[in-house]
Design a protein around this motif. Structure first.
Motif, mmCIF file in Angstrom:
data_model
loop_
_atom_site.group_PDB
_atom_site.id
_atom_site.type_symbol
_atom_site.label_atom_id
_atom_site.label_comp_id
_atom_site.label_asym_id
_atom_site.label_seq_id
_atom_site.Cartn_x
_atom_site.Cartn_y
_atom_site.Cartn_z
ATOM 1 N N MET A 1 42.035 -21.381 8.525
ATOM 2 C CA MET A 1 43.415 -21.731 10.312
ATOM 3 C C MET A 1 43.487 -20.527 10.578
ATOM 4 O O MET A 1 43.510 -19.969 10.670
ATOM 5 C CB MET A 1 44.128 -21.642 8.820
ATOM 6 N N SER A 2 44.579 -21.297 11.714
ATOM 7 C CA SER A 2 44.560 -20.721 13.279
ATOM 8 C C SER A 2 46.222 -21.260 13.411
ATOM 9 O O SER A 2 46.291 -21.994 13.070
ATOM 10 C CB SER A 2 43.742 -20.892 14.931
ATOM 11 N N HIS A 3 47.041 -20.162 13.632
ATOM 12 C CA HIS A 3 48.226 -20.738 14.186
ATOM 13 C C HIS A 3 48.753 -20.106 15.254
ATOM 14 O O HIS A 3 48.153 -19.611 15.955
ATOM 15 C CB HIS A 3 49.294 -20.286 12.800
ATOM 16 N N GLN A 4 50.270 -21.166 15.545
ATOM 17 C CA GLN A 4 50.307 -20.406 17.176
ATOM 18 C C GLN A 4 51.834 -19.872 16.667
ATOM 19 O O GLN A 4 51.899 -19.984 16.009
ATOM 20 C CB GLN A 4 50.495 -21.711 18.408
ATOM 21 N N THR A 5 51.874 -19.179 18.099
ATOM 22 C CA THR A 5 53.289 -18.519 17.834
ATOM 23 C C THR A 5 54.487 -19.737 18.546
ATOM 24 O O THR A 5 55.812 -18.888 18.553
ATOM 25 C CB THR A 5 53.590 -17.181 18.948
ATOM 26 N N GLY A 6 53.962 -20.736 19.207
ATOM 27 C CA GLY A 6 55.120 -21.052 19.966
ATOM 28 C C GLY A 6 56.030 -20.790 21.493
ATOM 29 O O GLY A 6 56.426 -21.418 21.719
ATOM 30 N N ILE A 7 55.100 -19.473 22.012
ATOM 31 C CA ILE A 7 55.459 -19.064 23.054
ATOM 32 C C ILE A 7 54.878 -20.520 25.139
ATOM 33 O O ILE A 7 53.440 -20.315 23.939
ATOM 34 C CB ILE A 7 54.219 -17.793 23.294
ATOM 35 N N ARG A 8 55.274 -20.160 25.789
ATOM 36 C CA ARG A 8 54.967 -21.618 25.851
ATOM 37 C C ARG A 8 54.431 -20.976 27.612
ATOM 38 O O ARG A 8 55.119 -19.647 27.849
ATOM 39 C CB ARG A 8 55.989 -22.733 26.321
ATOM 40 N N ALA A 9 54.431 -21.806 28.517
ATOM 41 C CA ALA A 9 54.509 -21.478 29.810
ATOM 42 C C ALA A 9 55.779 -21.381 30.440
ATOM 43 O O ALA A 9 56.506 -22.153 30.651
ATOM 44 C CB ALA A 9 52.912 -21.560 30.749
ATOM 45 N N ASN A 10 55.719 -20.505 31.451
ATOM 46 C CA ASN A 10 57.113 -20.544 31.949
ATOM 47 C C ASN A 10 57.086 -21.539 33.508
ATOM 48 O O ASN A 10 55.972 -21.894 33.757
ATOM 49 C CB ASN A 10 57.496 -19.352 32.694
ATOM 50 N N GLU A 11 58.044 -21.329 33.930
ATOM 51 C CA GLU A 11 57.880 -22.720 35.228
ATOM 52 C C GLU A 11 56.998 -21.952 36.390
ATOM 53 O O GLU A 11 56.411 -22.748 36.843
ATOM 54 C CB GLU A 11 59.413 -22.707 35.735
ATOM 55 N N GLN A 12 56.955 -20.823 36.611
ATOM 56 C CA GLN A 12 56.021 -20.197 37.985
ATOM 57 C C GLN A 12 54.657 -20.601 37.241
ATOM 58 O O GLN A 12 53.820 -20.698 38.624
ATOM 59 C CB GLN A 12 55.755 -19.029 37.865
ATOM 60 N N LEU A 13 54.521 -20.177 36.008
ATOM 61 C CA LEU A 13 52.499 -20.302 35.779
ATOM 62 C C LEU A 13 52.216 -21.699 35.792
ATOM 63 O O LEU A 13 51.061 -22.115 36.361
ATOM 64 C CB LEU A 13 52.407 -19.987 34.618
ATOM 65 N N ALA A 14 53.381 -22.270 35.458
ATOM 66 C CA ALA A 14 53.124 -23.811 35.574
ATOM 67 C C ALA A 14 52.196 -24.962 37.281
ATOM 68 O O ALA A 14 51.834 -25.314 36.609
ATOM 69 C CB ALA A 14 54.648 -24.659 34.858
ATOM 70 N N LYS A 15 53.324 -24.355 37.273
ATOM 71 C CA LYS A 15 52.982 -25.075 39.141
ATOM 72 C C LYS A 15 51.586 -23.357 39.485
ATOM 73 O O LYS A 15 51.560 -24.146 40.227
ATOM 74 C CB LYS A 15 54.067 -23.587 40.254
#
Length: 343
Positions: A1-15
């Motif tokens: 089983m694997s779990h995620q932390t809820g951390i997401r990419a910020n706006e700069q990284l998305a660009k």
């Protein structure tokens, strides 16, 4: 089983991810900062991917700080270029950092686009992150799973064994296990384990009732696991092993059957041996997916290195060939038989 932390990419990284899809960048460094995926650095291609590899990736890796490296290969796929994801998790990093990066990798792949990532590499030393280390990884990944010594012996024996005909008149005698019922408290404890209230359960068999009872339920650290194993009685143990492997955070149920040798009575040894298989079926029916089954003599065997090796055995590329033992001396010439027409 694997779990995620809820951390997401910020706006700069998305660009940056958006520009990377058209081949603008050769490499992107991604770090976790302030509970966000952030762009640490980028670099454009200079030459082909092999000549760029060590020159561009090496300077981005810090000795004690984990990160992700997205490296563009020259191979084309229907969506565009294919990418290599390197999970840099040095051995000297803290346990918390290792867990956070392992748990966030799935989110990173989703944010970037899993379809673009065609290869992955988990590196814990600088040598593994080099081009030569990447090539070794590909070679190991393509190698077949290693055979145990016993499996190699059986393989050699099958080459020379005599095959007997098996038909509808063939009879096989088998002996099934003993199905000991579970007490109500045992069922409730297993359900609590599945819900996350415990990560360790210990079970004993009442030899008079021939019933399985839970004798201990708790949250136990891996370092304290050996202390839970009795030295004078057999027991079943169920442990949720939280660990990382090749950059992924995993939670795996490990079933341990401990039998401290001949300090136990013959009946106790027979009961625990016979009840194990039916008990594992009961665990599966209650929602426990056992990844690995182990048998031990002493709790001192239950170390992190031992569990890692059992769950994720290392591939051996160059195993020495099995040496068939020589026959006894002076046994005479081999008998040769001529096959008949009926054969």
């Amino acid at each position: 089983m694997s779990h995620q932390t809820g951390i997401r990419a910020n706006e700069q990284l998305a660009k940056v991810f958006g520009k990377a899809k058209n081949g603008k960048f050769r490499v992107i460094k991604v770090s976790i900062e302030n509970e966000q995926l952030s762009c640490g650095a980028t670099a454009e291609s200079k030459k082909d991917w092999e000549r760029d590899y060590d020159k561009l990736i090496g300077p981005l890796l810090e000795k004690d700080v984990p990160c992700y490296i997205l490296y563009r290969l020259d191979t084309k796929i229907p969506l565009g270029y294919s990418w290599l994801l390197i999970s840099w998790t040095p051995d000297t990093a803290s346990i918390r950092q290792k867990m956070v990066y392992a748990s966030t990798k799935a989110t990173l792949k989703t944010e970037f686009g899993s379809a673009y990532i065609t290869e992955e590499l988990h590196a814990t030393t600088l040598d593994e992150s080099t081009l030569e280390g990447y090539r070794r990884h590909k070679q190991e990944f393509a190698a077949p799973a290693p055979l145990t010594t016993r499996e190699e012996e059986l393989k050699e024996l099958r080459k020379t064994e005599v095959h007997t005909e098996i038909n509808t008149n063939t009879r096989h005698q088998t002996l099934g296990g003993i199905n000991c019922p579970l007490s109500e408290q045992t069922v409730a404890a297993i359900q609590d384990l599945v819900r996350g209230n415990h990560d360790y359960l210990q079970f004993r068999i009442d030899l008079e009732e021939e019933q399985i009872h839970v004798s201990h339920a708790a949250k136990v650290e891996l370092a304290d696991l050996p202390k839970q194993v009795p030295e004078d009685h057999a027991r079943y143990h169920l442990f949720l092993f939280r660990h990382t492997h090749e950059g992924d955070y995993l939670e795996s149920y490990v079933f341990v059957y401990s039998m401290p040798g001949y300090s136990c009575s013959v009946r106790e040894r027979m009961m625990y041996s016979s009840c194990k298989a039916p008990f594992l079926e009961e665990l599966a029916a209650l929602g426990v997916e056992v990844v690995k089954k182990l048998e031990i003599d002493s709790g001192s065997e239950l170390t992190e290195a031992f569990l890692q090796d059992e769950l994720h055995p290392k591939k051996i590329l160059h195993r020495p060939a099995f040496a068939k033992p020589k026959g006894p001396p002076n046994r005479g010439a081999k008998r040769l038989t001529r096959p008949t027409d009926e054969d």
